[in-house]
Design an enzyme around this catalytic site. Structure first.
Site, PDB file in Angstrom:
ATOM      1  N   GLY A   8       0.826  -1.208   0.000  1.00 27.36           N
ATOM      2  CA  GLY A   8       0.000   0.000   0.000  1.00 27.36           C
ATOM      3  C   GLY A   8       0.857   1.253   0.000  1.00 27.36           C
ATOM      4  N   THR A  10       1.579   3.338  -2.243  1.00 24.43           N
ATOM      5  CA  THR A  10       1.119   4.510  -3.008  1.00 24.43           C
ATOM      6  C   THR A  10      -0.013   5.259  -2.303  1.00 24.43           C
ATOM      7  OG1 THR A  10      -0.450   3.160  -4.244  1.00 24.43           O
ATOM      8  CG2 THR A  10       1.722   3.475  -5.243  1.00 24.43           C
ATOM      9  N   GLY A  11      -0.528   4.694  -1.225  1.00 23.51           N
ATOM     10  CA  GLY A  11      -1.629   5.351  -0.519  1.00 23.51           C
ATOM     11  C   GLY A  11      -1.116   6.457   0.400  1.00 23.51           C
ATOM     12  N   ASP A  56       1.672  -8.776  -5.559  1.00 26.07           N
ATOM     13  CA  ASP A  56       0.249  -8.495  -5.428  1.00 26.07           C
ATOM     14  C   ASP A  56      -0.293  -9.270  -4.229  1.00 26.07           C
ATOM     15  OD1 ASP A  56      -2.644  -8.546  -5.903  1.00 26.07           O
ATOM     16  OD2 ASP A  56      -2.147  -7.781  -7.894  1.00 26.07           O
ATOM     17  N   ALA A  80      -4.772  -2.346   0.726  1.00 25.91           N
ATOM     18  CA  ALA A  80      -6.185  -2.745   0.874  1.00 25.91           C
ATOM     19  C   ALA A  80      -7.042  -1.966  -0.108  1.00 25.91           C
ATOM     20  CB  ALA A  80      -6.676  -2.422   2.289  1.00 25.91           C
ATOM     21  N   SER A 127      -8.628  -1.294  11.521  1.00 20.92           N
ATOM     22  CA  SER A 127      -9.409  -0.071  11.333  1.00 20.92           C
ATOM     23  C   SER A 127     -10.552   0.050  12.331  1.00 20.92           C
ATOM     24  CB  SER A 127      -9.981  -0.093   9.918  1.00 20.92           C
ATOM     25  OG  SER A 127     -11.043   0.816   9.794  1.00 20.92           O
ATOM     26  N   GLU A 129     -13.323   0.893  11.563  1.00 19.67           N
ATOM     27  CA  GLU A 129     -14.524   0.375  10.880  1.00 19.67           C
ATOM     28  C   GLU A 129     -14.924  -0.992  11.433  1.00 19.67           C
ATOM     29  OE1 GLU A 129     -16.795   1.328   8.142  1.00 19.67           O
ATOM     30  OE2 GLU A 129     -16.162   3.151   9.147  1.00 19.67           O
ATOM     31  N   TYR A 151     -15.928  -3.973   3.768  1.00 16.11           N
ATOM     32  CA  TYR A 151     -14.585  -3.518   4.163  1.00 16.11           C
ATOM     33  C   TYR A 151     -14.338  -3.839   5.641  1.00 16.11           C
ATOM     34  CZ  TYR A 151     -10.930  -0.263   5.657  1.00 16.11           C
ATOM     35  OH  TYR A 151      -9.807   0.281   6.212  1.00 16.11           O
ATOM     36  N   LYS A 155     -11.634  -6.386   7.311  1.00 16.93           N
ATOM     37  CA  LYS A 155     -10.624  -5.906   8.275  1.00 16.93           C
ATOM     38  C   LYS A 155     -10.675  -6.728   9.576  1.00 16.93           C
ATOM     39  CE  LYS A 155      -8.192  -2.522   6.475  1.00 16.93           C
ATOM     40  NZ  LYS A 155      -6.725  -2.599   6.354  1.00 16.93           N
ATOM     41  N   HIS A 181      -7.921   8.920   9.643  1.00 10.29           N
ATOM     42  CA  HIS A 181      -6.793   9.855   9.646  1.00 10.29           C
ATOM     43  C   HIS A 181      -6.653  10.436   8.249  1.00 10.29           C
ATOM     44  CE1 HIS A 181      -5.610   5.674   9.346  1.00 10.29           C
ATOM     45  NE2 HIS A 181      -4.637   6.026   8.536  1.00 10.29           N
TER      46      HIS A 181
HETATM   47  O1  F7E Z   1     -16.646   8.622   5.124  1.00  8.24           O
HETATM   48  C1  F7E Z   1     -20.002  10.192   5.204  1.00  8.24           C
HETATM   49  C2  F7E Z   1     -19.942   8.685   5.064  1.00  8.24           C
HETATM   50  O2  F7E Z   1     -15.410   7.749   3.146  1.00  8.24           O
HETATM   51  C3  F7E Z   1     -16.828   9.238   6.361  1.00  8.24           C
HETATM   52  C4  F7E Z   1     -11.358   4.942   5.468  1.00  8.24           C
HETATM   53  O3  F7E Z   1     -10.041   5.435   5.564  1.00  8.24           O
HETATM   54  O4  F7E Z   1     -11.822   5.592   7.715  1.00  8.24           O
HETATM   55  C5  F7E Z   1     -12.278   5.732   6.381  1.00  8.24           C
HETATM   56  O5  F7E Z   1     -13.599   5.253   6.229  1.00  8.24           O
HETATM   57  C6  F7E Z   1     -18.284   9.511   6.625  1.00  8.24           C
HETATM   58  C7  F7E Z   1     -19.224   8.333   6.370  1.00  8.24           C
HETATM   59  O6  F7E Z   1     -14.447   7.469   5.486  1.00  8.24           O
HETATM   60  C8  F7E Z   1     -20.039  11.598   1.866  1.00  8.24           C
HETATM   61  O7  F7E Z   1     -21.240   8.136   4.929  1.00  8.24           O
HETATM   62  C9  F7E Z   1     -21.197  11.798   3.673  1.00  8.24           C
HETATM   63  O8  F7E Z   1     -20.171   8.258   7.408  1.00  8.24           O
HETATM   64  O9  F7E Z   1     -14.442   9.685   4.459  1.00  8.24           O
HETATM   65  P1  F7E Z   1     -15.201   8.416   4.450  1.00  8.24           P
HETATM   66  P2  F7E Z   1     -14.898   6.173   6.299  1.00  8.24           P
HETATM   67  O10 F7E Z   1     -15.996   5.451   5.633  1.00  8.24           O
HETATM   68  O11 F7E Z   1     -15.141   6.606   7.716  1.00  8.24           O
HETATM   69  C10 F7E Z   1     -11.760   4.253   8.226  1.00  8.24           C
HETATM   70  C11 F7E Z   1     -11.163   4.308   9.597  1.00  8.24           C
HETATM   71  C12 F7E Z   1     -11.080   3.319   7.296  1.00  8.24           C
HETATM   72  O12 F7E Z   1     -10.435   2.370   7.733  1.00  8.24           O
HETATM   73  C13 F7E Z   1     -11.363   3.466   5.851  1.00  8.24           C
HETATM   74  O13 F7E Z   1     -10.394   2.813   5.057  1.00  8.24           O
HETATM   75  O14 F7E Z   1     -18.726  10.532   5.737  1.00  8.24           O
HETATM   76  N1  F7E Z   1     -20.214  10.906   3.929  1.00  8.24           N
HETATM   77  N2  F7E Z   1     -21.123  12.233   2.412  1.00  8.24           N
HETATM   78  C14 F7E Z   1     -19.466  10.759   2.827  1.00  8.24           C
HETATM   79  N3  F7E Z   1     -18.389  10.011   2.580  1.00  8.24           N
HETATM   80  C15 F7E Z   1     -17.826  10.084   1.340  1.00  8.24           C
HETATM   81  N4  F7E Z   1     -16.727   9.367   1.078  1.00  8.24           N
HETATM   82  N5  F7E Z   1     -18.368  10.887   0.361  1.00  8.24           N
HETATM   83  C16 F7E Z   1     -19.472  11.658   0.568  1.00  8.24           C
HETATM   84  O15 F7E Z   1     -19.921  12.369  -0.324  1.00  8.24           O
END
Ligand code: F7E
Length: 331
Positions: A8, A10-11, A56, A80, A127, A129, A151, A155, A181
């Site tokens: 990972g 490149t992330g 990979d 991932a 995570s 999550e 996801y 995890k 983060h």
């Molecule tokens: O969403 C809401 C969405 O995609 C955060 C990854 O790094 O952190 C990350 O996962 C919240 C959610 O991150 C939009 O519904 C609203 O409630 O930025 P996100 P994530 O899902 O929390 C965890 C710790 C990881 O491990 C993951 O790899 O924001 N939301 N409107 C939105 N989210 C996105 N992406 N886009 C929207 O338009």
């Protein structure tokens, strides 16, 4: 010279970690998959002294060969499919890479990883999550998991496998349960960067509105640069273990918008934000708030960048980048 293998690479985290490890004198190797991977160029351009290795997480023989070739002291498994929303659409692929990929990497480390006197140490990017529909708040290393997305499920598998390899084979395998983060290197698909980038474009008159999904969910958002230090610290401990890495503060998407628009000099964000149900998820994680006391006590780790600083940093970087692109006439 210590040798580290990073999947990972490149992330966002791979790039910060490479920078950190290089500054500590490590020789860093990054696993790159696919033919003519466009992101590989980015890593080479940044030139954190990283050497790229082809392999990979879906291809066990390539991982065996990589560990044999690199002979790493430390492996950081950050690779991932990390976008939660995508994992609903490509659930099997997510299980394959985000879940089974961990098992393959652990197995490669178990079989060829180092000598008896100097066994390879392993870091798994777990995570928040995994907590999903949270059973308690704040969440600690002892909080039960209840993932809400493919996801999150993948995890949990990777996390449990890491614990199992530690307990079964005595591997120095640690798992960092990292809460969200962010940084100026965050992908544009994640909500924070989507907001700061769109806001910069609104400010420059290049865009009118931002289309978002659920604004009510709350996240414990920290700065990625701080979080990669915790990864490294975990592998420097005599004993492997699991650690929650978080700020201990939670904010809704609305609050993120409040701060970002205030920093950009607006009175409110409502006129600029529209709702699009396509960004809603089949199942949502409503609230995450981490308790990183164990990391503070055992690793001496604590976050440095505050929420407000994080938002400012991301917005200012986006404004600069968008302005530069605008000035060079690419718009
Ligand atoms: O969403 C809401 C969405 O995609 C955060 C990854 O790094 O952190 C990350 O996962 C919240 C959610 O991150 C939009 O519904 C609203 O409630 O930025 P996100 P994530 O899902 O929390 C965890 C710790 C990881 O491990 C993951 O790899 O924001 N939301 N409107 C939105 N989210 C996105 N992406 N886009 C929207 O338009």
């Amino acid at each position: 010279m210590k040798r580290a293998l990073v999947t990972g690479i490149t992330g966002q985290d791979g790039r910060y970690l490479s920078q950190l490890l290089t500054s500590k004198g490590y020789q860093v190797f990054g696993l790159i998959h696919g033919q003519a991977n466009p992101k590989a160029r980015l890593v080479i351009e940044e030139n954190f002294g990283v050497e790229l290795v082809e392999g990979d997480l879906r291809d066990f023989p390539s991982l065996i060969a990589t560990v044999e070739q690199v002979q790493p002291d430390e492996v950081y498994n950050l690779g991932a499919i990390s976008f939660v929303q995508l994992s609903f659409k490509q659930a099997e692929l997510t299980a394959e890479i985000t879940g089974l990929g961990v098992l393959r990497m652990l197995e490669a480390v178990r079989i060829v990883g180092g000598s008896e006197r100097n066994p390879t140490r392993f870091y798994q990017a777990s995570s928040s999550e995994m907590f999903g529909k949270v059973r308690e708040t704040p969440q600690t290393e002892r909080t039960p998991f209840h993932p809400r997305s493919p996801y999150g499920v993948a995890k949990v598998f990777g996390h449990d496998m890491t614990v199992n390899y530690r307990e079964s084979y005595g591997l120095h395998a640690s798992s960092g349960i990292l809460f969200n983060h962010e940084s100026e290197r965050r992908g544009l698909e994640f909500v924070t960067r989507k907001i700061t980038n769109s806001l910069a474009r609104i400010k420059l008159g290049l865009q009118d509105t931002i289309s978002l999904g659920n604004l009510e969910s709350a996240r414990d958002w920290g700065y990625a640069g701080d979080y990669v230090e915790a990864m490294w610290l975990m592998l420097q401990q005599d004993e492997p273990d699991d650690y929650v890495i978080a700020t201990g503060e939670t904010h809704t998407i609305r609050e993120f918008l409040d701060v970002a628009f205030r920093i950009a000099g607006y009175d409110g964000w409502e006129p600029y934000v529209t709702h699009d149900t396509r960004f809603n998820r089949p199942a949502e994680v409503d609230l995450l708030l981490g308790d990183a006391s164990k990391a503070r006590e055992k690793l001496g780790w604590q976050p440095k960048v505050t929420f407000e600083e994080l938002v400012r940093r991301m917005y200012e970087a986006d404004l600069k980048e968008e302005q530069a692109q605008f000035d060079t006439g690419r718009h």
